[in-house]
Design a protein around this motif. Structure first.
Motif, PDB file in Angstrom:
ATOM      1  N   UNK A  61      90.859  40.720  45.038  1.00 28.65           N
ATOM      2  CA  UNK A  61      90.604  41.965  45.775  1.00 28.65           C
ATOM      3  C   UNK A  61      91.667  42.998  45.458  1.00 28.65           C
ATOM      4  N   UNK A  62      91.271  44.253  45.524  1.00 26.96           N
ATOM      5  CA  UNK A  62      92.209  45.378  45.472  1.00 26.96           C
ATOM      6  C   UNK A  62      92.263  46.006  46.850  1.00 26.96           C
ATOM      7  N   UNK A  63      93.467  46.181  47.378  1.00 34.94           N
ATOM      8  CA  UNK A  63      93.633  46.759  48.717  1.00 34.94           C
ATOM      9  C   UNK A  63      94.511  47.990  48.627  1.00 34.94           C
ATOM     10  N   UNK A  64      93.978  49.123  49.077  1.00 30.91           N
ATOM     11  CA  UNK A  64      94.693  50.397  49.095  1.00 30.91           C
ATOM     12  C   UNK A  64      94.985  50.770  50.540  1.00 30.91           C
ATOM     13  N   UNK A  65      96.257  51.002  50.847  1.00 29.83           N
ATOM     14  CA  UNK A  65      96.613  51.419  52.205  1.00 29.83           C
ATOM     15  C   UNK A  65      96.186  52.850  52.488  1.00 29.83           C
ATOM     16  N   UNK A  66      96.074  53.668  51.442  1.00 26.97           N
ATOM     17  CA  UNK A  66      95.636  55.041  51.653  1.00 26.97           C
ATOM     18  C   UNK A  66      95.691  55.852  50.376  1.00 26.97           C
ATOM     19  N   UNK A  67      94.619  56.598  50.099  1.00 21.11           N
ATOM     20  CA  UNK A  67      94.554  57.511  48.951  1.00 21.11           C
ATOM     21  C   UNK A  67      94.020  58.844  49.464  1.00 21.11           C
ATOM     22  N   UNK A  95      88.410  46.384  47.949  1.00 15.97           N
ATOM     23  CA  UNK A  95      87.233  46.076  47.140  1.00 15.97           C
ATOM     24  C   UNK A  95      87.375  44.672  46.565  1.00 15.97           C
ATOM     25  N   UNK A  96      86.281  43.931  46.580  1.00  8.38           N
ATOM     26  CA  UNK A  96      86.212  42.654  45.878  1.00  8.38           C
ATOM     27  C   UNK A  96      85.929  42.967  44.411  1.00  8.38           C
ATOM     28  N   UNK A  97      86.896  42.703  43.540  1.00 14.48           N
ATOM     29  CA  UNK A  97      86.746  43.066  42.123  1.00 14.48           C
ATOM     30  C   UNK A  97      86.487  41.838  41.248  1.00 14.48           C
TER      31      UNK A  97
END
Length: 812
Positions: free
Chosen positions: A118-124, A149-151
């Motif tokens: 998974x890719x995890x973004x705290x904030x964009x 997102x599950x990549x």
């Protein structure tokens, strides 16, 4: 030959995995934000370009000429301030930018935890789209919400993989305040088994709390991404601050293939240590998932045990004790750092606010970085967590200065219908384990009269509206009656994921909203700048819990809290100066804070401290209440004193001047008019028996002579540790020269970089991207960050005609 090639490749892959495993071990935090898997922070060594480029997501695109950056990264604050840009967002630019990073994903056979990635973004910020190996894996338009997102289906195991992120902040004036642009929070790669705890799938909440015992409710959700059903064992252990297991539970959960399942359990704790503002005691909840006796996932959740109640007549109580909230509103930037703010900066700022007497924070007007909530848990600060500033229609965004000229109407309203409920749900699920959070706010001033909603009541008596009105009733404007339905939908979303906390909002047009169903959708009701209705609405709506969700700094606004038992607190606008919502050029931001951009307490902060702090304090200032004692000999100078002592006396060069004065309960301010004489001016705070309990001194200064380092770390971590160094201009006797505005140059040798120089001057719209900056009130703050290597950093501060100052910082 083929065997030798295969063997060589296996050795290479094994070496890569050993390096990967070592990095993972070093970088994995103790507590995963996603509540599952094995997280690896991937902030370092990204490529960036501030330009929209076709096919930049392709693995074959050549990014060799792009800028190398580490995350978090805010490109707007690295731009140049310009009067041609919008005042709303601090006269700083937006645009479209691309980020790229290549990273190795080990094979499944080498890393058994890599069944799912998974890719995890705290904030964009904002309107981002994420690509892996050239393929889009998803987008998220909100600039404040954390997402994953599950990549797995996009990656190539045992190979290098490309992550690319397009960020579209071309609507650069889309907010009433500074937002920043880019990947401005942390990014994580998370490895997991196909069967694992769901994203934000552990929720711990205290209930039935007494001093003798407490029940901690725990909700656990398991996700089965495999093709077979599984029966799992889930162990839950609650660990005290001393490391002792004080409660445990074992559950069996059957999860069908491709589905989720959940369990709710109760953990009983005897003689719990309660979380409060003075002793913010935290527990750890360890959740372990086993399949056939083998651990396949585990996570540790930080939690606490406390109770709170809201009463329409008696206000708020924490752990059974009535408490007035002494709150402030804060935005998410930190001056020169923009929105990419290291944890250490927030820690220093929050400790300063606590020193003033603040006990509560409002996250105006959006979810903030996870670090902020962690710190509030640890330091003992209550949090009002807010989701939105606008819903389905845009608000005014000022372009030429706050409330000046013709506003723009860019914003996030266009994504509300599709994403509003999902974003709110994700905010609640992400932050619901924070013991500091006491309420969820679904909106701020969305009911501002005629901005955009209108109602016939606006044609009546407008004395009940304390903020600027934009005319009477506008029949072509959105109908204010729409607010009630939207609020009910949003409140239902909150309750779906957390029934333990109330739903609230900050109402700007209370008199208008009272004609709608909006307040009825709320559990507790925030009044913005509407103290005039505290009593009348308490009579008219006796079951309504009321508080000041946004107020001015004046003493009357605080007395409206202290003199009314049913008003449980106020949140002052603002705790800290912030970028954006600027006045006419030149101005960087809004300077209503108790603390300036550099984290230094301003005179109004000392005034608030005299009202809110339990510790004896006294402060004196002169012009604009600043602590300056440099005037013409014999000139009559008004000296202003803020103190919480019973009385105060003033001394000039050791001799009394003026009369001792009792604290003025009507104004909170003591004045003396004193003939100026160079030297030392001191105020002494006395108790009712005339015993000294506090003292504060200001002193005349001569010409600037030298630079002096006032404070700063001597040791920092090599893992992006931060030193915050305060430099002061002093005269030949070491007295601070408050009137100086010398330009300082900062030079660094060793494994560190300069993140920025901040003096706190709202009117200085010069270049903030280099290593030079003018002091303000004689001082400056330098942010210096380690680069990842051990060693010594030498930092030198110099200015023409002044003696330099230097310090050495150990990095380890």
């Amino acid at each position: 030959m083929n065997y030798m090639i295969w063997l060589l490749k296996m050795v290479q892959d094994s070496c890569k995995f050993l390096l990967f495993a070592l990095l993972l071990l070093l970088s994995t935090p103790v507590f995963s934000q996603l509540s599952f898997g094995q997280p690896e922070k991937i902030n370092d060594e990204w490529k960036f370009i501030l330009k929209d480029i076709d096919n930049a997501q392709s693995p074959y695109y050549n990014d060799v000429e792009w800028q190398s950056v580490d995350l978090p990264h805010d490109w707007s604050v690295r731009g140049q301030l310009s009067p041609s840009l919008a005042s709303a967002t601090g006269y700083l630019p937006g645009g479209i930018g691309w980020y790229r990073k290549t990273l190795f994903i080990p094979g499944k056979g080498i890393n058994p935890l890599a069944e799912r990635v998974y890719l995890y973004f705290e904030g964009i910020y904002n309107r981002s789209e994420v690509f892996v190996n050239g393929q889009s894996v998803g987008s998220r338009p909100s600039g404040y919400i954390s997402f994953a997102f599950d990549i797995t289906s996009f990656i190539q195991y045992g190979k290098e993989n490309l992550i690319a992120v397009r960020v579209d902040h071309s609507q650069s004036a889309d907010s009433r305040w500074y937002t920043g642009s880019g990947i401005y929070r942390n990014v994580w790669l998370v490895y997991a088994n196909s069967v694992h705890i769901a994203q934000w799938g552990v929720f711990a909440y205290p209930k039935a709390v007494t001093k003798k015992s407490a029940i901690l409710g725990v909700e656990i959700e398991i996700e089965n991404g495999s093709n077979t059903g599984n029966t799992l064992t889930v162990n839950s252990e609650l660990i005290s601050p001393t490391g002792k297991v004080v409660a445990r539970n074992v559950e069996k959960i059957a999860v069908p293939a491709g589905q989720k399942n959940n369990r709710t359990i109760d953990l009983k704790v005897n003689n719990p240590q309660l979380w409060d503002l003075e002793n913010p005691v935290l527990y750890q909840l360890k959740t372990t998932v086993l399949l056939d006796g083998k651990i396949i996932d585990e996570t540790t959740t930080i939690t606490g045990i406390r109770s709170f109640t809201f009463d329409p007549d008696r206000g708020f109580a924490l752990n059974g004790k009535n408490l007035k909230m002494k709150g402030v509103c804060i935005h998410h930037d930190a001056g020169v750092l923009g929105s990419a703010v290291p944890r250490e900066v927030w820690e220093r700022r929050l400790l300063t606010l606590k020193e003033i007497g603040v006990n509560a924070i409002r996250t105006s007007h959006n979810p903030q970085a996870p670090d902020l909530y962690d710190l509030c848990d640890e330091l003992g600060l209550l949090v009002l967590n807010e989701a939105y500033d606008e819903w389905e229609f845009p608000k005014n965004k000022w372009i030429e200065g706050w409330n000046v000229g013709t506003p723009g109407h860019q914003g996030s309203f266009d994504i509300f219908e599709k994403w509003g409920e999902q974003d709110l749900a994700d905010m609640v699920r992400r932050d619901r384990n924070h013991v500091s959070v006491f309420a969820w706010s679904i909106g701020n001033e969305v009911d501002y009269p005629n901005d955009p909603y209108s109602h016939p009541i606006l044609d009546g008596d407008n004395t009940d509206f304390s903020q600027k009105l934009f005319g009477g009733y506008k029949k072509d404007a959105p109908d204010a009656n729409r607010l009630g339905g939207i609020a009910k939908r949003l409140a239902a979303v909150v309750k779906q994921y957390d029934k333990s906390r109330p739903v609230t909002a900050g109402l700007a047009g209370v008199a208008m909203s009272n004609e709608t169903e909006y307040p009825d959708a709320l559990d507790i009701t925030g009044y913005n700048y509407t103290e005039s209705r505290y009593l009348s609405d308490h009579k008219k709506y006796p079951n309504r819990v009321i508080f000041g969700s946004e107020t001015r700094h004046d003493l009357d606004a605080w007395k409206a809290v202290t003199n009314n038992e049913h008003i449980f607190g106020q949140f002052i606008w603002t705790g800290i100066d912030y970028l954006g919502e600027s006045g006419e050029w030149p101005a960087r931001g809004f300077n209503s804070g108790m603390v300036d951009f550099g984290g230094f307490i301003k005179p109004r902060g000392y005034f608030r401290q005299s009202l809110w702090s339990d510790k004896p304090m006294a402060y004196i200032g002169t012009t604009d209440a600043l602590p300056i004692w440099n005037f013409e000999e014999g000139q009559i100078i008004r000296v202003t004193c803020y103190t919480n002592a019973a009385k105060a006396t003033l001394e000039l060069n050791g001799k009394p001047v003026g009369n001792s004065q009792n604290r003025n309960e009507k104004t909170g301010i003591i004045y003396w008019d004193v003939p100026y004489q160079a030297g030392k001016l001191e105020v002494i705070g006395l108790d009712i028996n005339n015993n000294e309990i506090t003292r504060y001194t200001i002193q005349s200064s001569k010409q600037p002579y030298a630079l002096r380092i006032e404070q700063g770390e001597k040791t920092i971590s090599k893992n992006k540790g931060l030193a915050q160094i305060v430099v002061q201009v002093v005269d030949e006797n070491g007295v601070p020269v408050m009137l100086s505005d010398n330009e300082i140059t900062c030079q660094i040798t060793g494994p560190a970089k300069l993140l920025g120089l901040e003096a706190g001057n709202n009117q200085d719209t010069g270049d903030y991207t280099d290593n030079k900056q003018r002091v303000f009130h004689g001082r400056l703050l330098a942010y210096i960050q380690a680069k990842g290597e051990e060693g010594n950093i030498k930092v030198t501060f110099s200015s023409p005609w002044l003696k330099s100052a230097e310090t050495t910082i150990e990095v380890k």
